[in-house]
Design an enzyme around this catalytic site. Structure first.
Site, mmCIF file in Angstrom:
data_model
loop_
_atom_site.group_PDB
_atom_site.id
_atom_site.type_symbol
_atom_site.label_atom_id
_atom_site.label_comp_id
_atom_site.label_asym_id
_atom_site.label_seq_id
_atom_site.Cartn_x
_atom_site.Cartn_y
_atom_site.Cartn_z
ATOM 1 N N ALA A 203 44.091 3.898 -49.349
ATOM 2 C CA ALA A 203 44.883 4.148 -50.564
ATOM 3 C C ALA A 203 44.718 3.074 -51.637
ATOM 4 C CB ALA A 203 46.361 4.270 -50.192
ATOM 5 N N THR A 240 55.810 4.476 -35.556
ATOM 6 C CA THR A 240 56.685 5.065 -36.576
ATOM 7 C C THR A 240 55.940 5.184 -37.907
ATOM 8 O OG1 THR A 240 58.539 4.048 -35.460
ATOM 9 C CG2 THR A 240 58.928 4.794 -37.728
ATOM 10 N N CYS A 327 36.166 -9.407 -48.821
ATOM 11 C CA CYS A 327 36.240 -9.860 -47.431
ATOM 12 C C CYS A 327 35.271 -11.004 -47.186
ATOM 13 C CB CYS A 327 35.891 -8.725 -46.482
ATOM 14 S SG CYS A 327 36.145 -7.125 -47.191
#
Ligand code: PLP
Length: 393
Positions: A203, A240, A327
């Site tokens: 996202a 969850t 990164c």
């Protein structure tokens, strides 16, 4: 002025996405798996978000979209999942074909798996940073179980031949994975029309929140459960659900896909303006033909100018760019893609990436052109390498 030109590393949150997520940090905090009203209250938004993702990528209803924490997780899950499900059980088919310029979440995972007997072929890019479909096909053997090829490269923006290679994979009965992190919102993607079995997304690369991503899995190509210990997502990835972020990702994806046209007109025009201006600076190289690149990306190299020095000059003027993937930017290594392309090592050290978004403005581009041109002049005037190179020439 502050200008953000590092959108291939991460993007700003779309203001509409932020507003949509807000209630889920306030009253709508229920666990969607709870049976009480708090749980029930959040379920419709989750379903809407998933629907937005199915529509945006045109994922057939029968296929799965698994929510993960990021693209790194999705890539790990596919490669390790294939290992557990197929290679471990049938070591005769232990061969994976990929490219030498994948994101480290693919390359490092494959390196790790090679310790367990996985045989990997890395297909190199050519001098334009392109991957040839023929070279990918030629790398396949009767032991190949998977081809993993990114849809667009994060450093150069070069678009790889996913349609052709995935069709070939299907014909040969080989699984096909694509890391589409840099393609979503930049290229039209329609999973009803490709033979992709697994597709990775994240996202924060399309104006959604960080820490949430996904994996499309074609019907009949399921992987071992990614996380055990719960019934979420049909038991395929326990834990969850992060409702606020899933809701944000759904809207961000819908928005980004609705703006593909704008990316290919407005953003492309700004990118080309910036590139044209930078190319006026002598001894400058941009990797890859424009029409083969995503519309927002430039990987550029100025002979005699250290990428890091240029970044600092830009940063001082409020402009954010990068020397390569975020990164890897803590180590001042040569740009890995430039090295793979085989440019001379001096150029690899000077590589710099500028990546725009639909929020970039023309004023920002004009300002960047001015700062960049002056910085190039300044840095060259103090560069012994550049003076030396010119004398020799
Ligand atoms: N794949 C590609 C092509 C990327 O550019 C990136 C991020 O730079 C990733 C994967 C990793 O994404 P995430 O930060 O969501 O793990």
């Amino acid at each position: 002025m502050r200008v953000y030109l590092d959108n291939n590393a991460t993007t700003k949150i779309d203001p509409l996405v932020k507003v949509k997520m807000q209630p889920f940090f306030e009253d709508l905090y229920g666990n969607p798996n709870s049976l009480h009203q708090y749980g029930m209250d959040v379920r419709p938004a989750l379903n809407v978000a998933l629907g937005e993702m199915y529509d945006a990528l045109r994922v057939p209803d029968a296929d799965d979209i698994l929510i993960t924490s990021c693209a790194t997780e999705s890539n790990n899950a596919v490669l390790k999942g294939i290992f557990f499900k197929y290679i471990l059980k049938n070591p005769e088919k232990n061969h994976i074909v990929t490219t030498s310029v994948e994101h480290p979440s693919v390359l490092d995972t494959l390196l790790y798996l090679s310790d367990f007997g996985v045989d990997v072929t890395y297909v190199d890019v050519d001098e334009n940073g392109a991957i040839s479909a023929e070279a990918m096909k030629a790398a396949v053997t009767d032991k190949t179980i998977l081809i993993s090829m990114m849809w667009a490269n994060n450093e150069t923006g070069m678009i790889f031949p996913v349609e052709e290679v995935s069709a070939f994979a299907k014909e040969k009965g080989i699984l096909f994975h694509t890391d589409a992190v840099q393609a979503i919102g930049k290229l039209p993607i329609d999973l009803t029309k490709t033979n992709v079995d697994y597709l990775t997304f994240s996202a924060h690369k399309f104006h959604g929140p960080k820490g949430i991503g996904g994996l499309c899995v074609k019907k009949g190509k399921s992987l071992p459960n990614l996380l055990h210990g719960g019934e979420q997502m049909g038991g395929k990835r326990a834990g969850t659900l992060n409702v606020a972020y899933i809701v944000g990702m759904g809207l961000a994806m819908k928005q980004t896909v609705n703006h593909v046209q704008m990316m290919n007109t407005y953003v492309r025009k700004l990118r080309d303006k910036l590139e044209d201006a930078i190319m006026q600076i002598p001894d400058t190289i941009v990797v890859g033909p424009r029409e083969m690149r995503t519309p927002n990306t430039i990987l550029i190299s100025l002979r005699g100018v250290e990428g890091e020095s240029m970044l600092w000059d830009l940063n001082k003027a409020g402009i954010a760019a990068s020397t390569g993937s975020a990164c890897a930017s803590e180590s001042l290594e040569a740009n890995p893609v430039m090295s793979a392309i085989g440019e001379d090592p001096e150029l690899a050290h000077t590589a710099m990436r500028l990546s725009l978004s639909r929020f970039t403005t023309e004023e920002e581009v004009d300002y960047t052109i001015d700062v960049f041109t002056k910085a190039a002049e300044r840095l060259r005037s103090i560069s012994s390498t550049y003076a030396y190179t010119n004398e020799v020439a």
